[in-house]
Design a protein around this motif. Structure first.
Motif, PDB file in Angstrom:
ATOM      1  N   ALA A   1     -13.000   5.431  -3.115  1.00 50.74           N
ATOM      2  CA  ALA A   1     -12.013   4.296  -2.781  1.00 50.74           C
ATOM      3  C   ALA A   1     -11.011   4.222  -3.829  1.00 50.74           C
ATOM      4  O   ALA A   1      -9.743   3.829  -3.282  1.00 50.74           O
ATOM      5  CB  ALA A   1     -12.662   3.592  -3.300  1.00 50.74           C
ATOM      6  N   LEU A   2     -11.034   5.318  -5.182  1.00 51.34           N
ATOM      7  CA  LEU A   2      -9.823   4.825  -5.863  1.00 51.34           C
ATOM      8  C   LEU A   2      -9.048   5.718  -5.517  1.00 51.34           C
ATOM      9  O   LEU A   2      -7.505   5.669  -5.558  1.00 51.34           O
ATOM     10  CB  LEU A   2     -10.346   5.185  -7.478  1.00 51.34           C
ATOM     11  N   ARG A   3      -9.490   7.085  -4.234  1.00 42.87           N
ATOM     12  CA  ARG A   3      -8.344   7.845  -4.229  1.00 42.87           C
ATOM     13  C   ARG A   3      -7.411   7.378  -3.324  1.00 42.87           C
ATOM     14  O   ARG A   3      -6.605   7.745  -3.088  1.00 42.87           O
ATOM     15  CB  ARG A   3      -9.045   8.974  -4.125  1.00 42.87           C
ATOM     16  N   PHE A   4      -8.031   6.648  -2.298  1.00 41.33           N
ATOM     17  CA  PHE A   4      -7.487   5.903  -1.198  1.00 41.33           C
ATOM     18  C   PHE A   4      -6.154   4.780  -2.522  1.00 41.33           C
ATOM     19  O   PHE A   4      -5.500   4.520  -1.538  1.00 41.33           O
ATOM     20  CB  PHE A   4      -8.452   5.291  -0.340  1.00 41.33           C
ATOM     21  N   LEU A   5      -7.318   3.653  -2.730  1.00 44.83           N
ATOM     22  CA  LEU A   5      -5.887   3.040  -3.163  1.00 44.83           C
ATOM     23  C   LEU A   5      -5.013   3.469  -3.486  1.00 44.83           C
ATOM     24  O   LEU A   5      -3.939   2.691  -3.426  1.00 44.83           O
ATOM     25  CB  LEU A   5      -7.134   1.995  -4.431  1.00 44.83           C
ATOM     26  N   ALA A   6      -4.718   4.743  -4.720  1.00 48.02           N
ATOM     27  CA  ALA A   6      -3.529   5.291  -5.079  1.00 48.02           C
ATOM     28  C   ALA A   6      -2.825   5.492  -4.117  1.00 48.02           C
ATOM     29  O   ALA A   6      -1.658   5.724  -4.421  1.00 48.02           O
ATOM     30  CB  ALA A   6      -4.545   6.750  -6.488  1.00 48.02           C
ATOM     31  N   ALA A   7      -3.331   6.655  -2.988  1.00 47.60           N
ATOM     32  CA  ALA A   7      -2.313   7.319  -2.283  1.00 47.60           C
ATOM     33  C   ALA A   7      -2.099   5.845  -1.340  1.00 47.60           C
ATOM     34  O   ALA A   7      -0.641   5.699  -0.728  1.00 47.60           O
ATOM     35  CB  ALA A   7      -3.304   7.832  -1.487  1.00 47.60           C
ATOM     36  N   PHE A   8      -2.603   4.486  -0.505  1.00 45.01           N
ATOM     37  CA  PHE A   8      -2.233   3.567  -0.538  1.00 45.01           C
ATOM     38  C   PHE A   8      -1.217   3.149  -1.373  1.00 45.01           C
ATOM     39  O   PHE A   8      -0.078   2.515  -0.707  1.00 45.01           O
ATOM     40  CB  PHE A   8      -2.714   2.245  -0.543  1.00 45.01           C
ATOM     41  N   ARG A   9      -0.803   3.142  -2.362  1.00 44.23           N
ATOM     42  CA  ARG A   9       0.359   2.302  -3.499  1.00 44.23           C
ATOM     43  C   ARG A   9       1.328   3.120  -3.154  1.00 44.23           C
ATOM     44  O   ARG A   9       2.120   2.301  -3.538  1.00 44.23           O
ATOM     45  CB  ARG A   9      -0.301   2.009  -5.056  1.00 44.23           C
ATOM     46  N   LYS A  10       1.527   3.999  -3.263  1.00 39.63           N
ATOM     47  CA  LYS A  10       2.224   4.527  -2.823  1.00 39.63           C
ATOM     48  C   LYS A  10       3.398   4.990  -1.824  1.00 39.63           C
ATOM     49  O   LYS A  10       3.779   5.497  -0.814  1.00 39.63           O
ATOM     50  CB  LYS A  10       1.974   6.156  -3.688  1.00 39.63           C
ATOM     51  N   HIS A  11       2.597   4.112  -0.463  1.00 37.53           N
ATOM     52  CA  HIS A  11       2.484   4.408   1.110  1.00 37.53           C
ATOM     53  C   HIS A  11       3.715   3.841   1.585  1.00 37.53           C
ATOM     54  O   HIS A  11       3.065   1.920   1.049  1.00 37.53           O
ATOM     55  CB  HIS A  11       1.022   4.610   1.812  1.00 37.53           C
ATOM     56  N   GLU A  12       4.521   4.363   2.437  1.00 36.61           N
ATOM     57  CA  GLU A  12       4.926   2.383   2.554  1.00 36.61           C
ATOM     58  C   GLU A  12       4.531   1.517   3.390  1.00 36.61           C
ATOM     59  O   GLU A  12       4.262   0.517   3.483  1.00 36.61           O
ATOM     60  CB  GLU A  12       5.791   3.459   3.356  1.00 36.61           C
ATOM     61  N   LEU A  13       3.304   1.423   4.051  1.00 36.12           N
ATOM     62  CA  LEU A  13       2.332   0.808   4.337  1.00 36.12           C
ATOM     63  C   LEU A  13       1.672  -1.135   3.083  1.00 36.12           C
ATOM     64  O   LEU A  13       1.320  -1.638   3.708  1.00 36.12           O
ATOM     65  CB  LEU A  13       0.781   1.195   4.906  1.00 36.12           C
ATOM     66  N   SER A  14       2.110  -0.074   1.935  1.00 29.19           N
ATOM     67  CA  SER A  14       1.391  -1.076   1.236  1.00 29.19           C
ATOM     68  C   SER A  14       2.455  -2.102   0.571  1.00 29.19           C
ATOM     69  O   SER A  14       2.305  -3.180   0.384  1.00 29.19           O
ATOM     70  CB  SER A  14       1.263  -0.049  -0.297  1.00 29.19           C
ATOM     71  N   ARG A  15       4.091  -1.977   1.735  1.00 28.43           N
ATOM     72  CA  ARG A  15       4.943  -2.472   1.313  1.00 28.43           C
ATOM     73  C   ARG A  15       5.112  -3.779   1.592  1.00 28.43           C
ATOM     74  O   ARG A  15       5.019  -4.745   2.403  1.00 28.43           O
ATOM     75  CB  ARG A  15       6.520  -2.075   1.261  1.00 28.43           C
ATOM     76  N   ARG A  16       3.877  -3.676   3.356  1.00 25.49           N
ATOM     77  CA  ARG A  16       3.800  -4.419   4.049  1.00 25.49           C
ATOM     78  C   ARG A  16       2.706  -5.138   4.458  1.00 25.49           C
ATOM     79  O   ARG A  16       1.969  -6.759   4.860  1.00 25.49           O
ATOM     80  CB  ARG A  16       4.037  -3.940   5.568  1.00 25.49           C
ATOM     81  N   GLU A  17       1.883  -4.480   3.503  1.00 24.02           N
ATOM     82  CA  GLU A  17       0.130  -5.017   3.931  1.00 24.02           C
ATOM     83  C   GLU A  17      -0.528  -5.140   2.435  1.00 24.02           C
ATOM     84  O   GLU A  17      -0.221  -3.537   1.478  1.00 24.02           O
ATOM     85  CB  GLU A  17      -0.999  -4.302   4.648  1.00 24.02           C
ATOM     86  N   ASN A  18      -1.591  -6.054   1.969  1.00 27.63           N
ATOM     87  CA  ASN A  18      -2.449  -5.834   0.914  1.00 27.63           C
ATOM     88  C   ASN A  18      -3.934  -6.001   1.570  1.00 27.63           C
ATOM     89  O   ASN A  18      -4.460  -5.915   2.626  1.00 27.63           O
ATOM     90  CB  ASN A  18      -2.052  -7.133   0.102  1.00 27.63           C
ATOM     91  N   ILE A  19      -4.659  -4.990   0.312  1.00 29.01           N
ATOM     92  CA  ILE A  19      -5.630  -4.817   0.535  1.00 29.01           C
ATOM     93  C   ILE A  19      -6.939  -5.967   0.083  1.00 29.01           C
ATOM     94  O   ILE A  19      -6.971  -6.221  -1.197  1.00 29.01           O
ATOM     95  CB  ILE A  19      -6.294  -3.652  -0.128  1.00 29.01           C
ATOM     96  N   ALA A  20      -7.286  -6.702   1.224  1.00 23.95           N
ATOM     97  CA  ALA A  20      -8.319  -7.858   0.575  1.00 23.95           C
ATOM     98  C   ALA A  20      -9.646  -7.464  -0.285  1.00 23.95           C
ATOM     99  O   ALA A  20      -9.776  -8.180  -1.131  1.00 23.95           O
ATOM    100  CB  ALA A  20      -8.486  -8.684   1.702  1.00 23.95           C
ATOM    101  N   LYS A  21     -10.260  -6.367   0.634  1.00 27.15           N
ATOM    102  CA  LYS A  21     -11.209  -5.673  -0.835  1.00 27.15           C
ATOM    103  C   LYS A  21     -11.449  -4.478   0.340  1.00 27.15           C
ATOM    104  O   LYS A  21     -11.209  -4.309   1.037  1.00 27.15           O
ATOM    105  CB  LYS A  21     -12.609  -6.416  -0.578  1.00 27.15           C
ATOM    106  N   ILE A  22     -12.258  -3.805  -0.415  1.00 27.16           N
ATOM    107  CA  ILE A  22     -12.876  -2.351   0.100  1.00 27.16           C
ATOM    108  C   ILE A  22     -14.418  -2.572  -0.151  1.00 27.16           C
ATOM    109  O   ILE A  22     -14.951  -3.132  -0.951  1.00 27.16           O
ATOM    110  CB  ILE A  22     -12.234  -1.156  -0.916  1.00 27.16           C
ATOM    111  N   VAL A  23     -14.748  -2.792   0.498  1.00 24.97           N
ATOM    112  CA  VAL A  23     -16.811  -2.437   0.844  1.00 24.97           C
ATOM    113  C   VAL A  23     -17.453  -0.533   1.069  1.00 24.97           C
ATOM    114  O   VAL A  23     -16.744   0.414   1.969  1.00 24.97           O
ATOM    115  CB  VAL A  23     -17.331  -3.001   2.504  1.00 24.97           C
TER     116      VAL A  23
END
Length: 206
Positions: free
Chosen positions: A123-145
């Motif tokens: 989950a932490l690896r995903f968070l790190a990758a997501f923050r660097k990805h262009e998708l993070s400029r359009r979407e926000n993470i509400a939660k991780i399960v």
């Protein structure tokens, strides 16, 4: 001691009683490191000689990375990247993403407790990758399960949920493709998307 506030006054006095007045060249630095009692907010310690007569104690503090909740309506824990809980509180800290891990055997978070779920590092690896990805400029993470077998599910915004499996950090390209489906179908009509495999599976709300 760096940082100066990381050890309790009692710990500092106990340490001083063992080393003050002694020749620093004769001190066993490794033994001193093992004798220093670190609290849950500290990760590691290093003792260095500073000539002519001082010791420098460097302590690496644990950095918070997420809120974790172990049961519905339960307390929240602020967790470091190695999974150790460094603080508990009644409300989640808005600075950090929320991770729900209801599969833990212990349901009440405690300072010093460690997350056992195998999906936490992923989950932490995903968070790190997501923050660097262009998708993070359009979407926000509400939660991780986190599922009981280490599977990772991510909710973006108001939904839906995206099931990413055990290798969530490798499914970002599939997540980007799934977002494009909202151009033709309102996202509020979708319950979840399963992105664990090469084909995107969509579960629509009844």
């Amino acid at each position: 001691i760096v940082p100066p506030d990381v050890l309790s006054t009692q710990s500092i006095r106990a340490l001083e009683s063992k080393i003050l007045g002694r020749n620093i060249l004769t001190l066993d630095l490794g033994r001193i490191e093992k004798q220093i009692e670190l609290g849950p907010g500290a990760q590691s310690v290093r003792v260095i000689r500073e000539m002519p007569s001082a010791l420098r104690i460097e302590i690496k503090k644990r950095d918070p990375v997420a809120n974790v909740q172990l049961k519905q309506n339960g307390l929240f824990a602020i967790v470091a990247d190695d999974g150790y809980m460094i603080e508990t509180r009644a409300e989640a800290d808005p600075a950090w993403v929320l991770i729900e891990d209801y599969s833990e055997p212990v349901k009440e978070p405690k300072v010093g407790m460690r997350i056992q779920n195998k999906g936490f590092p992923e989950a932490l690896r995903f968070l790190a990758a997501f923050r660097k990805h262009e998708l993070s400029r359009r979407e926000n993470i509400a939660k991780i399960v986190l599922g009981p077998y280490g599977n990772v599910t991510v909710r973006l915004g108001e939904g839906p949920d995206f099931q990413l499996g055990r290798k969530a950090s490798e499914r970002l390209s599939f997540l980007t493709k799934a977002i494009y489906l909202f151009n033709t179908e309102p996202r509020e009509k979708i319950e979840y998307m399963d992105l664990q495999y090469d084909r995107i599976a969509v579960k629509r709300k009844q």
